[in-house]
Design a protein around this motif. Structure first.
Motif, PDB file in Angstrom:
ATOM      1  N   VAL A  59     -51.680  -4.615 -45.364  1.00 16.12           N
ATOM      2  CA  VAL A  59     -51.459  -3.193 -45.663  1.00 16.12           C
ATOM      3  C   VAL A  59     -52.200  -2.318 -44.656  1.00 16.12           C
ATOM      4  O   VAL A  59     -51.662  -1.334 -44.137  1.00 16.12           O
ATOM      5  CB  VAL A  59     -51.925  -2.864 -47.100  1.00 16.12           C
ATOM      6  N   THR A  60     -53.453  -2.701 -44.357  1.00 17.53           N
ATOM      7  CA  THR A  60     -54.268  -1.933 -43.401  1.00 17.53           C
ATOM      8  C   THR A  60     -53.598  -1.894 -42.021  1.00 17.53           C
ATOM      9  O   THR A  60     -53.496  -0.837 -41.398  1.00 17.53           O
ATOM     10  CB  THR A  60     -55.677  -2.553 -43.275  1.00 17.53           C
ATOM     11  N   ALA A  61     -53.135  -3.067 -41.562  1.00 19.23           N
ATOM     12  CA  ALA A  61     -52.501  -3.143 -40.242  1.00 19.23           C
ATOM     13  C   ALA A  61     -51.215  -2.315 -40.204  1.00 19.23           C
ATOM     14  O   ALA A  61     -50.967  -1.576 -39.249  1.00 19.23           O
ATOM     15  CB  ALA A  61     -52.211  -4.598 -39.887  1.00 19.23           C
ATOM     16  N   LEU A  62     -50.403  -2.417 -41.252  1.00 16.15           N
ATOM     17  CA  LEU A  62     -49.140  -1.667 -41.286  1.00 16.15           C
ATOM     18  C   LEU A  62     -49.389  -0.164 -41.308  1.00 16.15           C
ATOM     19  O   LEU A  62     -48.644   0.608 -40.708  1.00 16.15           O
ATOM     20  CB  LEU A  62     -48.321  -2.068 -42.520  1.00 16.15           C
ATOM     21  N   SER A  63     -50.453   0.246 -41.974  1.00 18.01           N
ATOM     22  CA  SER A  63     -50.725   1.689 -42.113  1.00 18.01           C
ATOM     23  C   SER A  63     -51.215   2.313 -40.809  1.00 18.01           C
ATOM     24  O   SER A  63     -51.080   3.519 -40.615  1.00 18.01           O
ATOM     25  CB  SER A  63     -51.761   1.922 -43.222  1.00 18.01           C
ATOM     26  N   ILE A  64     -51.799   1.500 -39.921  1.00 14.54           N
ATOM     27  CA  ILE A  64     -52.289   2.055 -38.639  1.00 14.54           C
ATOM     28  C   ILE A  64     -51.404   1.612 -37.468  1.00 14.54           C
ATOM     29  O   ILE A  64     -51.814   1.700 -36.305  1.00 14.54           O
ATOM     30  CB  ILE A  64     -53.767   1.673 -38.381  1.00 14.54           C
ATOM     31  N   ASN A  65     -50.200   1.088 -37.773  1.00 15.64           N
ATOM     32  CA  ASN A  65     -49.242   0.683 -36.743  1.00 15.64           C
ATOM     33  C   ASN A  65     -49.823  -0.383 -35.809  1.00 15.64           C
ATOM     34  O   ASN A  65     -49.644  -0.334 -34.598  1.00 15.64           O
ATOM     35  CB  ASN A  65     -48.787   1.906 -35.934  1.00 15.64           C
ATOM     36  N   GLN A  66     -50.522  -1.356 -36.413  1.00 18.07           N
ATOM     37  CA  GLN A  66     -51.124  -2.447 -35.640  1.00 18.07           C
ATOM     38  C   GLN A  66     -50.452  -3.761 -36.023  1.00 18.07           C
ATOM     39  O   GLN A  66     -50.143  -3.991 -37.194  1.00 18.07           O
ATOM     40  CB  GLN A  66     -52.626  -2.535 -35.938  1.00 18.07           C
ATOM     41  N   TRP A  67     -50.211  -4.608 -35.041  1.00 19.18           N
ATOM     42  CA  TRP A  67     -49.625  -5.923 -35.331  1.00 19.18           C
ATOM     43  C   TRP A  67     -50.589  -6.705 -36.221  1.00 19.18           C
ATOM     44  O   TRP A  67     -51.749  -6.908 -35.845  1.00 19.18           O
ATOM     45  CB  TRP A  67     -49.364  -6.671 -34.031  1.00 19.18           C
ATOM     46  N   PRO A  68     -50.186  -7.136 -37.407  1.00 18.51           N
ATOM     47  CA  PRO A  68     -51.105  -7.821 -38.333  1.00 18.51           C
ATOM     48  C   PRO A  68     -51.735  -9.066 -37.720  1.00 18.51           C
ATOM     49  O   PRO A  68     -51.053  -9.898 -37.121  1.00 18.51           O
ATOM     50  CB  PRO A  68     -50.193  -8.193 -39.507  1.00 18.51           C
ATOM     51  N   GLY A  69     -53.055  -9.151 -37.863  1.00 19.47           N
ATOM     52  CA  GLY A  69     -53.792 -10.270 -37.296  1.00 19.47           C
ATOM     53  C   GLY A  69     -54.440  -9.948 -35.970  1.00 19.47           C
ATOM     54  O   GLY A  69     -55.235 -10.736 -35.445  1.00 19.47           O
ATOM     55  N   ARG A  70     -54.130  -8.788 -35.384  1.00 16.25           N
ATOM     56  CA  ARG A  70     -54.744  -8.390 -34.107  1.00 16.25           C
ATOM     57  C   ARG A  70     -56.251  -8.216 -34.275  1.00 16.25           C
ATOM     58  O   ARG A  70     -57.029  -8.548 -33.386  1.00 16.25           O
ATOM     59  CB  ARG A  70     -54.082  -7.082 -33.639  1.00 16.25           C
ATOM     60  N   ASN A  71     -56.652  -7.687 -35.434  1.00 17.03           N
ATOM     61  CA  ASN A  71     -58.081  -7.576 -35.760  1.00 17.03           C
ATOM     62  C   ASN A  71     -58.640  -8.985 -35.967  1.00 17.03           C
ATOM     63  O   ASN A  71     -58.129  -9.755 -36.772  1.00 17.03           O
ATOM     64  CB  ASN A  71     -58.244  -6.755 -37.048  1.00 17.03           C
ATOM     65  N   PRO A  72     -59.694  -9.362 -35.229  1.00 20.92           N
ATOM     66  CA  PRO A  72     -60.211 -10.742 -35.331  1.00 20.92           C
ATOM     67  C   PRO A  72     -60.709 -11.121 -36.725  1.00 20.92           C
ATOM     68  O   PRO A  72     -60.827 -12.304 -37.045  1.00 20.92           O
ATOM     69  CB  PRO A  72     -61.352 -10.776 -34.302  1.00 20.92           C
ATOM     70  N   PHE A  73     -61.010 -10.111 -37.566  1.00 21.01           N
ATOM     71  CA  PHE A  73     -61.506 -10.406 -38.911  1.00 21.01           C
ATOM     72  C   PHE A  73     -60.381 -10.439 -39.937  1.00 21.01           C
ATOM     73  O   PHE A  73     -60.607 -10.669 -41.124  1.00 21.01           O
ATOM     74  CB  PHE A  73     -62.554  -9.368 -39.334  1.00 21.01           C
ATOM     75  N   SER A  74     -59.144 -10.213 -39.495  1.00 20.77           N
ATOM     76  CA  SER A  74     -58.013 -10.171 -40.417  1.00 20.77           C
ATOM     77  C   SER A  74     -57.606 -11.580 -40.850  1.00 20.77           C
ATOM     78  O   SER A  74     -57.715 -12.534 -40.091  1.00 20.77           O
ATOM     79  CB  SER A  74     -56.822  -9.483 -39.743  1.00 20.77           C
ATOM     80  N   LYS A  75     -57.151 -11.695 -42.077  1.00 20.78           N
ATOM     81  CA  LYS A  75     -56.697 -12.985 -42.619  1.00 20.78           C
ATOM     82  C   LYS A  75     -55.213 -13.242 -42.316  1.00 20.78           C
ATOM     83  O   LYS A  75     -54.707 -14.320 -42.581  1.00 20.78           O
ATOM     84  CB  LYS A  75     -56.883 -13.025 -44.139  1.00 20.78           C
ATOM     85  N   CYS A  76     -54.513 -12.238 -41.791  1.00 23.02           N
ATOM     86  CA  CYS A  76     -53.088 -12.405 -41.472  1.00 23.02           C
ATOM     87  C   CYS A  76     -52.925 -13.325 -40.260  1.00 23.02           C
ATOM     88  O   CYS A  76     -53.769 -13.333 -39.367  1.00 23.02           O
ATOM     89  CB  CYS A  76     -52.441 -11.062 -41.152  1.00 23.02           C
ATOM     90  N   SER A  77     -51.825 -14.067 -40.234  1.00 22.02           N
ATOM     91  CA  SER A  77     -51.623 -15.023 -39.136  1.00 22.02           C
ATOM     92  C   SER A  77     -50.446 -14.663 -38.227  1.00 22.02           C
ATOM     93  O   SER A  77     -49.952 -15.505 -37.478  1.00 22.02           O
ATOM     94  CB  SER A  77     -51.435 -16.435 -39.702  1.00 22.02           C
ATOM     95  N   TRP A  78     -49.976 -13.401 -38.295  1.00 25.41           N
ATOM     96  CA  TRP A  78     -48.878 -12.995 -37.402  1.00 25.41           C
ATOM     97  C   TRP A  78     -49.300 -13.151 -35.940  1.00 25.41           C
ATOM     98  O   TRP A  78     -48.559 -13.692 -35.133  1.00 25.41           O
ATOM     99  CB  TRP A  78     -48.491 -11.539 -37.653  1.00 25.41           C
TER     100      TRP A  78
END
Length: 272
Positions: A59-78
């Protein structure tokens, strides 16, 4: 797809078929993960599932127009399943649709594309290696005694490519930084390289033109010459009229290195 490709694997275009299967496999993994994570998020927002950390990161990534998982602390695996990119979510998703279209067109008939959108592959190096393998089988030379050289054609649109390249492949979709390639008016008389018209040379980039596009490039598999110097990035020609230009997938460079392009220059190569 595997059953359709099996009889072609032992044919002359076998290495290209292997690349197509690998690319489709990786794209299917990414698409399956996108579908699964978005379905879970939809259920979580409806209250059918408990919201997990992965869903919150999505949700955080989608709300800031960022590819999910780009943040190194994100749990998404995109990001882990995708190709190297520095684009935002909208641009990279549009990029993904174009990649899917290229793969779909390729696997419909499993005919090798006359010109490939090289940056549109997960692993562009594998496609260039396949071109070398096909040429090595045809000529009887050892694969480790072959490398590639590039010739910039007079074709600016991939639709102009009508025939397959001899001993290599045509690639498009590349851009150049810090210079530009001469347009047809300034390119001079074209010369034929294996019946492919090639012309032009490197020249100064124009103001406010940061990354001008390159024409269709003829990537030719050639035997290694004794005078060429082996290096970690490829074979260096040592020719003052050739600039050995590194090609990367993204402007981050580093691990996104693909191959060394040989571009003609009328000024000393040290300038570039």
């Amino acid at each position: 797809l595997n059953l359709k490709a099996k009889p072609l694997l032992s044919g002359p275009s076998g290495p290209y078929i292997v690349v197509a299967l690998q690319e489709c496999g990786r794209m299917n993994l990414l698409l399956a993960e996108i579908r699964r994570s978005l379905t879970d998020l939809d259920k979580g927002l409806k209250g059918q599932l408990n919201m997990s950390q992965e869903m919150e990161d999505l949700v955080t990534a989608l709300s800031i127009n960022q590819w999910p998982g780009r943040n190194p602390f994100s749990k998404c695996s995109w990001e882990k399943l995708a190709w190297p990119s520095q684009k935002n979510l909208m641009s990279q998703f549009a990029d993904m649709l174009m990649r899917v279209e290229q793969l779909t067109n390729w696997i419909e008939t499993l005919e090798v594309p006359k010109s490939i959108w090289l940056p549109g592959l997960f692993n562009p190096s594998s496609y260039l290696t396949a071109a070398q393998q096909v040429t090595a089988r045809k000529t009887g030379l050892a694969l480790d005694k072959m490398t590639i050289e590039t010739h910039v054609t007079t074709m600016w649109d991939p639709s102009e490519v009508k025939d397959y390249a001899v001993d290599g492949t045509y690639v498009h979709g590349l851009f150049i930084e810090g210079a530009r390639w001469t347009r047809p008016d300034d390119a001079g008389e074209p010369i034929l390289v294996e019946n492919t018209p090639c012309a032009g040379h490197l020249c100064e980039s124009r103001l406010k033109e940061l990354m001008p596009p390159m024409p269709v490039i003829y990537v030719k598999a050639v035997p290694v010459q004794p005078e060429w110097e082996a290096s970690p990035v490829g074979y260096l020609r040592g020719d003052p009229q050739i600039y050995e230009c590194p090609v990367y997938t993204t402007s981050f460079r580093g691990p996104t290195y693909i191959f060394l392009a040989t571009l003609k220059t009328h000024v000393p190569a040290t300038k570039w």
